[in-house]
Design a protein around this motif. Structure first.
Motif, PDB file in Angstrom:
ATOM      1  N   UNK A 105       8.763  -1.372   3.805  1.00 64.63           N
ATOM      2  CA  UNK A 105       9.725  -2.311   4.404  1.00 64.63           C
ATOM      3  C   UNK A 105       9.122  -3.007   5.626  1.00 64.63           C
ATOM      4  N   UNK A 106       8.492  -2.211   6.494  1.00 64.30           N
ATOM      5  CA  UNK A 106       7.867  -2.794   7.697  1.00 64.30           C
ATOM      6  C   UNK A 106       6.723  -3.716   7.290  1.00 64.30           C
ATOM      7  N   UNK A 107       5.930  -3.268   6.319  1.00 63.81           N
ATOM      8  CA  UNK A 107       4.769  -4.052   5.886  1.00 63.81           C
ATOM      9  C   UNK A 107       5.216  -5.397   5.298  1.00 63.81           C
ATOM     10  N   UNK A 108       6.265  -5.368   4.488  1.00 59.18           N
ATOM     11  CA  UNK A 108       6.736  -6.618   3.875  1.00 59.18           C
ATOM     12  C   UNK A 108       7.328  -7.555   4.921  1.00 59.18           C
ATOM     13  N   UNK A 109       8.151  -6.961   5.795  1.00 62.74           N
ATOM     14  CA  UNK A 109       8.797  -7.778   6.834  1.00 62.74           C
ATOM     15  C   UNK A 109       7.745  -8.477   7.707  1.00 62.74           C
ATOM     16  N   UNK A 110       6.610  -7.832   7.899  1.00 60.97           N
ATOM     17  CA  UNK A 110       5.592  -8.381   8.804  1.00 60.97           C
ATOM     18  C   UNK A 110       4.374  -8.954   8.073  1.00 60.97           C
ATOM     19  N   UNK A 111       4.548  -9.183   6.757  1.00 60.06           N
ATOM     20  CA  UNK A 111       3.493  -9.878   5.991  1.00 60.06           C
ATOM     21  C   UNK A 111       2.128  -9.214   5.977  1.00 60.06           C
ATOM     22  N   UNK A 112       2.081  -7.896   5.954  1.00 57.37           N
ATOM     23  CA  UNK A 112       0.777  -7.230   6.016  1.00 57.37           C
ATOM     24  C   UNK A 112      -0.126  -7.657   4.852  1.00 57.37           C
ATOM     25  N   UNK A 113       0.472  -7.962   3.706  1.00 57.73           N
ATOM     26  CA  UNK A 113      -0.363  -8.369   2.570  1.00 57.73           C
ATOM     27  C   UNK A 113      -1.060  -9.698   2.808  1.00 57.73           C
ATOM     28  N   UNK A 114      -0.613 -10.424   3.811  1.00 58.14           N
ATOM     29  CA  UNK A 114      -1.247 -11.702   4.139  1.00 58.14           C
ATOM     30  C   UNK A 114      -2.170 -11.571   5.339  1.00 58.14           C
ATOM     31  N   UNK A 115      -1.730 -10.832   6.349  1.00 62.33           N
ATOM     32  CA  UNK A 115      -2.475 -10.851   7.618  1.00 62.33           C
ATOM     33  C   UNK A 115      -3.606  -9.825   7.690  1.00 62.33           C
ATOM     34  N   UNK A 116      -3.654  -8.890   6.737  1.00 59.75           N
ATOM     35  CA  UNK A 116      -4.718  -7.873   6.781  1.00 59.75           C
ATOM     36  C   UNK A 116      -5.784  -8.153   5.722  1.00 59.75           C
ATOM     37  N   UNK A 117      -7.058  -7.893   6.044  1.00 62.30           N
ATOM     38  CA  UNK A 117      -8.112  -8.050   5.030  1.00 62.30           C
ATOM     39  C   UNK A 117      -7.853  -7.104   3.839  1.00 62.30           C
ATOM     40  N   UNK A 118      -8.287  -7.516   2.650  1.00 59.96           N
ATOM     41  CA  UNK A 118      -8.018  -6.730   1.437  1.00 59.96           C
ATOM     42  C   UNK A 118      -8.520  -5.299   1.563  1.00 59.96           C
ATOM     43  N   UNK A 119      -9.724  -5.133   2.131  1.00 61.03           N
ATOM     44  CA  UNK A 119     -10.306  -3.795   2.246  1.00 61.03           C
ATOM     45  C   UNK A 119      -9.396  -2.892   3.091  1.00 61.03           C
ATOM     46  N   UNK A 120      -8.731  -3.489   4.070  1.00 65.62           N
ATOM     47  CA  UNK A 120      -7.835  -2.714   4.937  1.00 65.62           C
ATOM     48  C   UNK A 120      -6.533  -2.387   4.204  1.00 65.62           C
ATOM     49  N   UNK A 121      -5.975  -3.398   3.537  1.00 63.74           N
ATOM     50  CA  UNK A 121      -4.733  -3.160   2.773  1.00 63.74           C
ATOM     51  C   UNK A 121      -4.904  -1.980   1.817  1.00 63.74           C
ATOM     52  N   UNK A 122      -5.992  -1.994   1.079  1.00 62.71           N
ATOM     53  CA  UNK A 122      -6.204  -0.943   0.072  1.00 62.71           C
ATOM     54  C   UNK A 122      -6.284   0.442   0.699  1.00 62.71           C
ATOM     55  N   UNK A 123      -6.947   0.501   1.843  1.00 65.80           N
ATOM     56  CA  UNK A 123      -7.087   1.806   2.495  1.00 65.80           C
ATOM     57  C   UNK A 123      -5.735   2.330   2.994  1.00 65.80           C
ATOM     58  N   UNK A 124      -4.844   1.419   3.365  1.00 65.89           N
ATOM     59  CA  UNK A 124      -3.556   1.828   3.968  1.00 65.89           C
ATOM     60  C   UNK A 124      -2.506   2.200   2.917  1.00 65.89           C
TER      61      UNK A 124
END
Ligand code: GAL
Length: 415
Positions: A105-124
């Protein structure tokens, strides 16, 4: 109908924790050195502006070995903290235990899929869902230099291993301690992985530490890297064994040693001591590694809590960690760079700017490698087994590089 929380709060005569939306957030971390503590203090401050109460669960010890032991004890006893500093593949190991909370919920609300590099998204993410929030990107392959001491010795800032040993010789001749070294397993491996990258290059590094390829671990290039690593030892001092990393950094800060291999959390120490980059100290890529980048991403995982109120504090913490404001102030103190793709680097010094530029370039050219020594590359059991070999080799002068290489290959099979 009154909620249970309201009833409890009334009974507790409105204590601070019961004030509107206040939540206690217990955070396990190992940021206890001068620069680290300053940066962690910024997190506490910013979280408290959201009305939450920071409960500090700090466990001293560089790179978090002690912190991870403390965390296991707490989780096993069914009493996890709200969040804990955990990174890399270990996030998946905790996910497998079924104890992590979903923070989509927090990630979607704050657009993490857009603002974080792919390598970081996958690790999280664990099984496609966010269970961790990233804080920063640390570059590990740095050499920290005291320019005044090098000048005194008439020595050059080294860019290759040959130059490094010439500079070390010149410092030694001038009566200056060439290398500030902390003999602890994670520090041994931090220096060793610099040498592996410098001697073998990024592809070799990945084959060795990510793919754990047997032939690479046993082969001639690894033997050469081991020999080069061991060649550093005569340039360290007698008191190096067991020394904390920040005390080694202090030697460079105070003019007691010329150079230190360390990730850019060391910059946090220089800055906390009031030193100016480019003048009082220099950051240069470790010899032979200018065209590659060893990354180490700090992050926090969140635990499923029995108390439903706990989720509010966890969400506030996750949101704070990735927010542009926090990313600036934290990373300016920590020595790392923001993890957001849209970060403004204007206030960062040249070390930070170079790190951000190189991260992007190396990401494109495939020369960005995950730090083995900082838990970004391998399963924790494999990492521990390889740490043991590296430290044994460093400490036992009767072990040959060939023997150590064979042991590395055997250790890589542990998981
Ligand atoms: C690293 C961590 C850094 C820094 C360092 C020394 O593993 O990523 O944030 O704290 O250890 O403690």
């Amino acid at each position: 109908m009154k909620t249970l929380r309201m009833t409890l709060c009334a009974a507790a005569l409105m204590t601070v924790a019961c004030a509107a939306n206040a939540a206690e957030v217990e955070v396990l971390h190992w940021w206890t050195s001068g620069g680290e503590a300053k940066a962690a203090g910024e997190l506490k401050k910013m979280l408290e502006t959201k009305g939450d109460k920071w409960k500090d669960f700090a466990v001293a010890g560089g790179a978090g070995d002690n912190a991870m032991t403390a965390l296991k004890t707490r989780v096993v006893s069914g009493n996890p903290p709200s969040a804990a500093q955990v990174k890399g593949p270990a996030i998946q190991e905790w996910g497998d235990q079924g104890v992590l909370a979903n923070i989509d919920d927090v990630a979607n609300k704050n657009n993490w899929n857009k603002v974080l590099p792919a390598v970081v998204q996958n690790t999280m993410k664990y099984q496609g869902h966010y269970v961790a929030a990233p804080v920063n990107v640390h570059r590990v392959n740095w050499l920290w230099v005291n320019p005044e001491l090098l000048k005194k010795a008439n020595a050059k800032v080294p860019t290759t291993w040959d130059e490094f040993f010439k500079t070390a010789d010149a410092l030694q001749k001038a009566g200056i301690q060439p290398v500030a070294y902390g003999g602890q397993p994670w520090q041994d491996s931090t220096v060793f992985e610099d040498v592996v990258l410098g001697v073998g290059g990024a592809d070799f590094f990945k084959k060795a530490f990510v793919q754990l390829d047997q032939a690479t671990l046993k082969g001639a290039t690894m033997v050469k890297a081991l020999e080069t690593y061991k060649k550093i030892k005569p340039y360290t001092d007698k008191n190096a064994a067991g020394r904390d990393w920040n005390l080694a950094t202090a030697m460079v800060i105070n003019g007691k040693a010329g150079m230190q291999f360390m990730g850019d959390w060391a910059k946090g120490e220089f800055l906390a001591a009031g030193k100016v980059p480019g003048k009082d100290f220099l950051c240069v890529p470790a010899p032979g590694t200018a065209k590659s980048y060893t990354f180490n991403i700090d992050s926090f995982i969140f635990f499923k809590l029995k108390n439903a109120d706990g989720a509010k504090g966890q969400n506030d913490l996750a949101e704070t960690l990735v927010s542009p404001e926090f990313q600036q102030v934290f990373n300016l103190n920590k020595g790392s760079i923001p993890v957001r793709l849209d970060a403004d680097m204007a206030k960062f010094d040249d070390c930070g700017k170079e790190s951000a530029k190189d991260f992007a370039t190396d990401n494109k050219s495939g020369t960005l490698v995950p730090s083995f020594a900082h838990g970004m590359a391998a399963h924790s059991a494999t990492q521990g087994a390889i740490f043991d070999v590296v430290s044994q080799f460093w400490n036992d002068d009767s072990m040959t590089a060939q023997q150590a290489a064979a042991k590395l290959a055997a250790a890589a099979k542990v998981n």
